[in-house]
Design a protein around this motif. Structure first.
Motif, short mmCIF file in Angstrom:
data_model
loop_
_atom_site.label_atom_id
_atom_site.label_comp_id
_atom_site.label_asym_id
_atom_site.label_seq_id
_atom_site.Cartn_x
_atom_site.Cartn_y
_atom_site.Cartn_z
N PRO A 90 0.89 -1.22 0.03
CA PRO A 90 -0.12 0.19 0.01
C PRO A 90 0.86 1.14 0.21
CG PRO A 90 -0.89 -1.54 1.59
CD PRO A 90 0.35 -2.16 1.05
N GLY A 137 -5.72 -6.45 -6.34
CA GLY A 137 -5.52 -5.22 -5.78
C GLY A 137 -5.98 -3.93 -6.47
N GLU A 160 -7.67 -1.18 -11.33
CA GLU A 160 -8.45 -2.13 -10.66
C GLU A 160 -8.16 -3.42 -11.32
OE1 GLU A 160 -12.44 -0.61 -10.54
OE2 GLU A 160 -12.09 0.30 -8.63
N SER A 205 -4.51 -0.55 -0.39
CA SER A 205 -4.48 -1.83 -0.91
C SER A 205 -3.27 -2.34 -1.56
CB SER A 205 -5.37 -1.64 -2.28
OG SER A 205 -5.34 -2.87 -3.18
#
Length: 144
Positions: free
Chosen positions: A60, A80, A95, A116
């Motif tokens: 992340p 993720g 995405e 994420s």
């Protein structure tokens, strides 16, 4: 015209051998690179005919530095979510399942969202010009 032949890279990922940590000179945050094929002699330091195929996992908030691909780069998000941003442009959300083409000569960055991981497959031809890190202010613009 010379006859072309398909190339199959069997068992390209070799556990414990092909995965390494992305260098802080090219990435911000924790990044892991699983090399499928790389005949460039580094992260894009080869000539115009070099090819790099990698799976990259960003923790992340981790991201590439600004960079430009001589012949473009194809990204496919495997897991993720994250972002891609062209220099002077607005960050675009990535995405799982998204495919992104970064055209030749376009300076850009890509990486994970704040909350994420992001893993993407990347394919690039030619050399890469690595530039400065993406500033915290530039990264923060993704949510605006």
């Amino acid at each position: 015209m010379p006859e072309l032949e398909s190339v199959l890279v069997k068992h390209a990922s070799k556990p414990g051998v092909s995965t390494g940590k992305g260098p802080s000179s090219l990435f911000t945050g924790e990044v892991f690179i699983d090399t499928v094929h790389n005949d460039s002699g580094g992260y894009g330091t080869g000539g115009s005919d070099s090819t790099i195929i990698v799976n990259v996992t960003f923790a992340p908030g981790a991201r590439t530095h600004w960079h430009t691909h001589e012949k473009g780069q194809l990204l496919k998000v495997l897991a993720g979510s994250g972002w891609v941003c062209d220099k002077g442009g607005k960050p675009k959300r990535l995405e799982t399942g998204d495919v992104c083409w970064c055209p030749e000569g376009i300076t850009h960055w890509h990486g994970a969202d704040d909350g994420s991981l992001m893993t993407h497959f990347a394919f690039a031809r030619g050399s890469v010009q690595w530039l400065e890190p993406v500033s915290e202010q530039e990264y923060a613009a993704k949510g605006q």
